[in-house]
Design a protein around this motif. Sequence first.
Motif, mmCIF file in Angstrom:
data_model
loop_
_atom_site.group_PDB
_atom_site.id
_atom_site.type_symbol
_atom_site.label_atom_id
_atom_site.label_comp_id
_atom_site.label_asym_id
_atom_site.label_seq_id
_atom_site.Cartn_x
_atom_site.Cartn_y
_atom_site.Cartn_z
ATOM 1 N N MET A 13 0.846 -1.188 0.000
ATOM 2 C CA MET A 13 0.000 0.000 0.000
ATOM 3 C C MET A 13 0.876 1.231 0.000
ATOM 4 O O MET A 13 1.891 1.269 0.681
ATOM 5 C CB MET A 13 -0.873 0.021 1.243
ATOM 6 N N ARG A 36 2.567 0.906 11.412
ATOM 7 C CA ARG A 36 2.357 1.052 9.982
ATOM 8 C C ARG A 36 3.640 0.858 9.214
ATOM 9 O O ARG A 36 3.690 0.141 8.231
ATOM 10 C CB ARG A 36 1.794 2.436 9.719
ATOM 11 N N ARG B 170 -9.158 0.016 -5.086
ATOM 12 C CA ARG B 170 -9.723 0.172 -3.769
ATOM 13 C C ARG B 170 -9.733 1.603 -3.282
ATOM 14 O O ARG B 170 -10.235 1.868 -2.208
ATOM 15 C CB ARG B 170 -8.907 -0.643 -2.763
ATOM 16 N N ASP B 174 -7.459 0.690 3.366
ATOM 17 C CA ASP B 174 -6.601 -0.401 3.782
ATOM 18 C C ASP B 174 -7.160 -0.989 5.063
ATOM 19 O O ASP B 174 -8.166 -0.507 5.577
ATOM 20 C CB ASP B 174 -5.148 0.077 3.963
ATOM 21 N N TYR B 176 -6.353 -1.017 8.151
ATOM 22 C CA TYR B 176 -6.458 -0.152 9.320
ATOM 23 C C TYR B 176 -7.704 0.709 9.240
ATOM 24 O O TYR B 176 -8.481 0.837 10.179
ATOM 25 C CB TYR B 176 -5.189 0.713 9.371
ATOM 26 N N ARG B 177 -7.918 1.294 8.051
ATOM 27 C CA ARG B 177 -9.075 2.158 7.884
ATOM 28 C C ARG B 177 -10.356 1.340 7.961
ATOM 29 O O ARG B 177 -11.378 1.821 8.462
ATOM 30 C CB ARG B 177 -8.976 2.863 6.544
#
Lengths: 267, 281
Positions: A13, A36, B170, B174, B176-177
């Motif tokens: 990501m 993260r 997307r 992700d 986490y979100r």
Amino acid sequence: MYDGYGNPPGMRMPPPNPHPGQFGNAFNGPSSGLIRTGLEAYGGRFLDSSSEFMQSNINRYFSNPQYYFHVNDQYVRNKLKIILFPFFHRGHWTRISEPVGGRLSYKPPIYDINAPDLYIPFMAFGSFIILAGFTLGFMGKFTPEAINLHFTRALIGWALQLVILKGLLYSMGGGEVPLLDLVAYGGYLFAGLSLAVVARLIWAYSYYIVMPWMSLCMGVFLVRTMKRVLFTEMRSSERHSSRQHYFLLFMAIAQFPLFFWLGSIGA
Amino acid sequence: MAKEFPVPPVVFTPSTPTHRRPPPPGAGASPPPAFAPPRPSTSSAANPLPFMSFDVNAAAASSSAPPLYAGPIGVGSGTSFEDEPPLLEELGINTRQIWRKTISILHPLRSADPSLHADADLSGPFLFLLSFGLFQLLAGKFHFGIVLGWVTVASLFLYFVFSMLSGGRRGDLDLYRCVSLVGYCMLPMVIFSAVSLFLPRGGGLMFGVGMGFVLWSTRVCTRLLAELASSGDEHRGLIAYACWLVYMLFSLLLRAGSRRWAGTPFDTFQQNTPIPRCNHD
């Protein structure tokens, strides 16, 4: 089952833009930033070092799961109609194939009603778990451990269905069918099962009518689907053999105990 | 046999030697560090406990003591205590943002503002989950760990389904979100858990009210997912069904399990001993 095996698209990501909010270091604070950056570094390293090896090996066992989720509303509605009432399907049962890059591949589910998909099995699985919880609640026996029990039972039932289908294919000598196809075919049983549990919630005695009916429908659906699959997979000299018919019959009959075992909630 | 512990009077002074403050000049010859075992030569009149030796002798000089306890915490290398950022900011908990996000979800008719949720945090959802567990505790059920585990599994499930459905486009969703979104949209379920304390258990009213709250949660979650991911419009119905499944799971937890202390070790205890207890069946 819930994690994205295969090739999860875009696993690396891009780092999100730090939101210049009131607290400047809200994103780069010690709690979230470390996690993260750690995940990104780990994920990046994982992809870089072993991506080619993983991809070449994974494609041997799992086809790309993206293909099975290429669905839309209309496909889902029509496919549910086929699964629950296969007698009324007037069309043909073969999948439409198209030549893609020299190899023959099938069209995605959004264009072809006979293609398997993984959205319906997952959603039907979840619906079955929820409905099992409902039934337990109405019987007064709900505990979270019971939900876990039914979850595990449903997973085992899915695996059993998969074993039956795979065994059928092995015995007939056609082993080229991708595993996720069989997972999809095996998971369709939860749609009929959920409908039977809903019927039981509405009226208790309808269980003894709807459950065998749903098992029969699933048997018919699987027989017709697997017949087409075997047709395309096997050599011409072995078509229409009686052994094939006996195996298909066995597969259809095995649906009945499977459905009754999974449907015995709270017993 | 009460033993008298003469506690030495404690004086906080800047001259108390710690890891962070250099001993001020002229405080005395090499004051021993706090929490060190007391040397018998420097024992004060009181009897110092070996694990609690505030060095009061060296600090007796200065009387204008600032009301700070500079213990050997060791946070920050040499910056003074006043220069550190406040604790919530250091932890990354932005309370104003959490409040704004909560208010934006609370309006069932006005659409939630997705730009607020662009930066995800987990502290708001954690608060909601704790209060959910607290309301369940008031009803006699101990479900903290179960709620946390189910939220994790449910958001993994939702993330997987959503990322597969939107085919790689997307946007910026992700994991986490996704967890943050699922946690925030639990707010109607938290309200339902509070409301369900007053409703007759197991009746049709609770079923209807529960379904209303579940639909509220589903609506908010679907809208936020679709707008944040910037590609979810064509699959709105499919995503909505997945969200609905997730929140129905939590409403199951609320609606059933009406036995007291269900699911804890007290269960077997109460089954073995014939203590009269009131059942809320």
